[in-house]
Design an enzyme around this catalytic site. Structure first.
Site, mmCIF file in Angstrom:
data_model
loop_
_atom_site.group_PDB
_atom_site.id
_atom_site.type_symbol
_atom_site.label_atom_id
_atom_site.label_comp_id
_atom_site.label_asym_id
_atom_site.label_seq_id
_atom_site.Cartn_x
_atom_site.Cartn_y
_atom_site.Cartn_z
ATOM 1 N N ASP A 8 0.958 -1.329 -0.159
ATOM 2 C CA ASP A 8 0.053 -0.073 0.053
ATOM 3 C C ASP A 8 0.954 1.119 -0.049
ATOM 4 O O ASP A 8 0.582 2.184 0.689
ATOM 5 C CB ASP A 8 -0.826 0.052 1.160
ATOM 6 C CG ASP A 8 -2.046 -1.218 1.275
ATOM 7 O OD1 ASP A 8 -2.048 -1.776 0.161
ATOM 8 O OD2 ASP A 8 -2.739 -1.145 2.023
ATOM 9 N N LYS A 106 -7.174 -4.779 -3.023
ATOM 10 C CA LYS A 106 -7.947 -5.366 -1.745
ATOM 11 C C LYS A 106 -8.847 -4.347 -1.190
ATOM 12 O O LYS A 106 -8.662 -3.023 -1.244
ATOM 13 C CB LYS A 106 -7.080 -6.036 -0.523
ATOM 14 C CG LYS A 106 -6.151 -4.940 -0.211
ATOM 15 C CD LYS A 106 -5.061 -5.482 0.632
ATOM 16 C CE LYS A 106 -4.128 -4.388 1.154
ATOM 17 N NZ LYS A 106 -4.573 -3.361 1.924
ATOM 18 N N CYS A 151 -2.085 -2.747 7.709
ATOM 19 C CA CYS A 151 -1.976 -3.856 6.395
ATOM 20 C C CYS A 151 -0.687 -4.631 6.498
ATOM 21 O O CYS A 151 -0.617 -5.819 6.059
ATOM 22 C CB CYS A 151 -2.089 -3.125 5.186
ATOM 23 S SG CYS A 151 -3.887 -2.437 5.125
HETATM 24 C C1 VGL Z 1 -4.834 0.499 5.740
HETATM 25 C C2 VGL Z 1 -6.272 1.346 7.130
HETATM 26 C C3 VGL Z 1 -7.375 1.369 6.067
HETATM 27 C C4 VGL Z 1 -3.262 0.070 5.621
HETATM 28 C C5 VGL Z 1 -5.657 0.495 4.555
HETATM 29 O O1 VGL Z 1 -2.789 -0.120 4.402
HETATM 30 O O2 VGL Z 1 -2.679 -0.248 6.748
HETATM 31 N N1 VGL Z 1 -5.199 1.087 7.164
HETATM 32 N N2 VGL Z 1 -6.825 0.832 5.059
#
Ligand code: VGL
Ligand code: ZN
Length: 197
Positions: A8, A106, A151
């Site tokens: 991410d 995702k 994540c």
């Molecule tokens: C994430 C919160 C919501 C992450 C993704 O990538 O850690 N955290 N969505």
């Protein structure tokens, strides 16, 4: 065979983004360098519909960072982030995206969030990444990215449970740290047998 999984590294998780992680962009040069020495490179991309149920904006009277009970368990409510096709959902411009052999998206189902690269937050719906790794003969994983305590940690713990040999590069990851979530996640990763570097 070993794979680097880059979690991410998207605009919304970097400074100026909707769910900015402090220093989130500072890890990018190190991740780019690590990609050059990896047998395989896989990216994950948080990818939510605009009305995703993890967004506080979808719950009347609720603010970001509160907790809500979902059918699959407690869920943190987030600011709107990583909306499908948006600038915030795009990979950071400095990330060397050309090296990615696979991008796994995702969180694309409205009703369920997915922190882990392997399972959605019900811990049972698979993303398909396990099958991809196994069919490529990958047995060991190095994880880096955002956010360490969500994540990255969920992915590392699931990977260890699935039997992969897992290392998290904490120096190439940054956390959100909500109410001690960073320390809690580090402990859970260690308990699951994840190596923290
Ligand atoms: C994430 C919160 C919501 C992450 C993704 O990538 O850690 N955290 N969505
Ligand atoms: Zn998200």
């Amino acid at each position: 065979m070993s794979a680097l999984i880059v979690i991410d590294v998207q605009n919304d998780f970097c400074p100026g983004g909707a769910l900015a992680v402090a220093e989130g962009d500072t890890i990018i040069p190190g991740i780019n360098a690590l990609m050059q020495d990896s047998d395989a490179v896989i990216f994950t991309q948080d990818w939510h519909p605009a009305d995703h149920s993890s967004f506080a904006s979808q719950h009347e009277g609720r603010e970001p960072y509160g907790l809500i009970d979902m059918p699959y368990g407690p869920q943190v409510l987030w600011p709107d982030h990583c909306v499908i096709g948006s600038y915030g959902a795009a990979f950071h411009a400095d990330l060397d995206v050309d090296r990615a052999e696979m991008v796994i998206r995702k969180g694309f189902r409205r009703a369920i969030d997915s922190y882990s690269a392997f399972f959605e937050n019900d811990h049972t719906t698979p993303t398909g990444l396990e099958g991809y790794l196994r069919t490529r003969g990958i047995t060991s994983l190095v994880l880096a990215g955002l956010a360490t305590d969500f994540c990255v940690a969920y992915s590392a713990i699931d990977a260890a449970k699935l039997g992969f040999d897992v290392t998290v590069r904490t120096d190439l990851s940054r956390g959100i740290d909500l109410d001690g979530s960073l320390a809690a996640a580090s402990q859970k990763m260690q308990d699951a047998g994840v190596t923290l570097v």
